[in-house]
Write a protein that holds these residues in place. Structure first.
Motif, PDB file in Angstrom:
ATOM      1  N   LEU A  72       0.826  -1.211   0.000  1.00 55.10           N
ATOM      2  CA  LEU A  72       0.000   0.000   0.000  1.00 55.10           C
ATOM      3  C   LEU A  72       0.861   1.263   0.000  1.00 55.10           C
ATOM      4  N   GLY A  73       1.952   1.207   0.767  1.00 55.32           N
ATOM      5  CA  GLY A  73       2.852   2.356   0.865  1.00 55.32           C
ATOM      6  C   GLY A  73       3.368   2.780  -0.502  1.00 55.32           C
ATOM      7  N   ARG A  74       3.513   1.779  -1.392  1.00 57.43           N
ATOM      8  CA  ARG A  74       4.043   2.064  -2.735  1.00 57.43           C
ATOM      9  C   ARG A  74       3.083   2.886  -3.588  1.00 57.43           C
ATOM     10  N   PHE A  75       1.823   2.964  -3.198  1.00 56.46           N
ATOM     11  CA  PHE A  75       0.855   3.733  -4.001  1.00 56.46           C
ATOM     12  C   PHE A  75       0.802   5.204  -3.599  1.00 56.46           C
ATOM     13  N   LYS A  76       1.623   5.576  -2.632  1.00 54.18           N
ATOM     14  CA  LYS A  76       1.589   6.950  -2.130  1.00 54.18           C
ATOM     15  C   LYS A  76       1.792   7.973  -3.246  1.00 54.18           C
ATOM     16  N   GLY A  77       2.842   7.732  -4.060  1.00 57.03           N
ATOM     17  CA  GLY A  77       3.173   8.662  -5.148  1.00 57.03           C
ATOM     18  C   GLY A  77       2.029   8.776  -6.136  1.00 57.03           C
ATOM     19  N   LEU A  78       1.465   7.608  -6.499  1.00 58.62           N
ATOM     20  CA  LEU A  78       0.353   7.576  -7.453  1.00 58.62           C
ATOM     21  C   LEU A  78      -0.829   8.391  -6.958  1.00 58.62           C
ATOM     22  N   LYS A  79      -1.136   8.204  -5.684  1.00 55.49           N
ATOM     23  CA  LYS A  79      -2.285   8.887  -5.104  1.00 55.49           C
ATOM     24  C   LYS A  79      -2.040  10.399  -5.030  1.00 55.49           C
TER      25      LYS A  79
END
Ligand code: 5AD
Ligand code: SF4
Length: 439
Positions: A64-71
């Protein structure tokens, strides 16, 4: 018309999750979503999680942490967590990872459309209840898309067995069977869409006892009903518990023509002491006698199983008993795992085996299993099997399918369509598959 929204689903774990992900995609299809293969262009990302393996929840948090940039780039992106980690963690997920918009447990997928709508208003949506309704029935108004030749069909969910190492009874809840008429209708629908082989799914599938026209049906009863479905060629089921192998199911393996000669029947250990500590309610001996009866009904059946090594208190002698059992059964396939603790399960509290010892045992067990697996696969050379062709192979003109024993079979220059069921003579055995020619 507006562009369709894009949905990216990442599926972890068992076949039941694969089935659930398909149903979720169909449900969100009604909300205008089409699936995408990349999270980068998604409007919604769903992680369909599994809680069986070690540190499952931690892995979900790091994913989930990896989606931070996308979000950050795309504030409208919605992120959801489904599956068993969602069930186990619930609201905690949103607390620890605020970018999550939606948490949905395996029993609530039919509520996804309304939950998605709720997230679009900027709210968070959480549902991890165990409702008393058939979520698949609620999910079924879907477009009649063409399907490949094989499909999974969930008939039963949850488990009441409470093996001491296992989280399933906590994450999937109590054992529930779907009514037979709904399953049969769903099977007919799948066949109309091109499916020729159905694998019935359940955490404890042979405990199936769904409502039928004359009271509850057994799994064998359901299989006999499915055997009548025109156009359906093959039936499989997984996963079974030894204590629920009823006489009618054993007999069906000998008499039901569409039921394939393959049975996944996990034993977990060959030591009675460990089986007792695992709360398995069968012994090594009763398991071996059961396999004898199954083989008497269907001599060529290919057996498959699951094993846990390094369960708390497992001694060298206990482990040797597992090796002896494997040697006696001769599995065509077997999956072995090093025990790892699941917080909240009884075994988590017990003294653990030295991890190095467990590693070494796992290697020895896997070597033995691989040897038998290979021997059984090699013994197919020269035999004729029936192959259901699933897709083109890597080489030009090559087609790949599965035999009745679930071996992958390659045929070169095969003039057959996807979905064809043909007799094949096996000519050679490779590392993980067989090769043959059409008869
Ligand atoms: N540790 C190791 N393996 C496990 N399995 C289930 N729970 C655990 C655990 N805590 C294995 C069992 C089961 C398979 C799906 O996963 O062998 O049959
Ligand atoms: Fe878990 Fe299977 Fe045991 Fe049920 S029977 S508790 S699903 S290992």
């Amino acid at each position: 018309m507006s562009e369709p929204k894009k949905l990216f689903i990442k599926t972890y774990g068992c076949q039941m999750n694969v089935y659930d992900s398909e149903r979720m995609a169909e449900a969100l299809g009604g909300q205008g979503y089409v699936e995408t293969k990349s999270p980068d262009d998604a409007d919604m990302i769903l992680l369909n999680t599994c809680h069986i393996r070690e540190k499952a929840a931690e892995k979900v948090y790091s994913e989930l942490g990896r989606f931070k940039g996308l979000k950050a780039e795309k504030p409208d992106l919605k992120i959801g967590v489904a599956g068993c980690v969602a069930q186990a963690e619930g609201q905690e997920i949103m607390r620890r990872q605020p970018l999550v918009d939606l948490v949905v447990g395996p029993q609530s997928y039919h509520r996804l459309p309304e939950m998605e709508a709720k997230t679009r208003t900027g709210e968070k949506a959480l549902d991890t209840d165990f409702p008393e309704e058939d979520k698949f029935e609620k999910l079924k108004n879907r477009p009649k898309a063409k399907r490949g030749p094989t499909a999974f069909l969930t008939v039963q969910e949850g488990c009441d067995k409470f093996c001491a190492f296992c989280v399933v009874p906590y994450t999937r809840g109590a054992e529930v069977s779907r009514p037979a008429d709904r399953i049969i209708r769903e099977a007919q629908d799948l066949v109309e869409r091109g499916v020729r082989e159905i694998t019935l799914l359940g955490q404890n599938v042979n405990a199936y006892h769904g409502a039928g026209p004359n009271g509850d049906m057994t799994l064998a009863g359901l299989i006999w009903e499915l055997n009548k479905v025109d156009g359906l060629e093959r039936i499989r089921f997984t996963t079974s518990h030894p204590n629920d192998m009823t006489d009618d199911l054993i007999e069906a393996h000998g008499t039901c023509d569409k039921l394939m000669p393959y049975l996944h029947l996990p034993v977990q250990s060959g030591s009675d002491h460990i089986l007792k500590r695992m709360n398995r309610s069968h012994t090594a001996e009763s398991y071996l006698r059961l396999i004898e009866r199954i083989r008497a009904a269907r001599p060529d059946i290919l057996m498959s199983g699951d094993f846990i090594v390094g369960f708390p208190e497992e001694s060298d002698a206990d482990f040797q008993a597992t090796l002896d059992l494997v040697d006696e059964v001769q599995y065509g396939y077997a999956y072995s795992f090093k025990y790892s603790t699941r917080p909240g399960t009884p075994a988590a509290e017990r003294p653990q085996v030295d991890p190095q010892v467990a590693d070494e045992r796992l290697q020895r067990l896997q070597a033995l299993i691989t040897r038998d697996q290979r021997k059984i696969q090699d013994s197919m050379v020269g035999r004729n099997v029936h192959v259901l062709f699933e897709k083109p192979g890597r080489q030009q003109g090559q087609m790949v399918g599965k035999s009745e024993y679930l071996h992958a079979v390659h045929v070169a220059d095969a003039d057959v369509a996807v979905g064809a069921l043909r007799e094949v003579r096996i000519t050679s055995s490779g590392a993980n598959s067989l090769a043959g020619e059409l008869v």
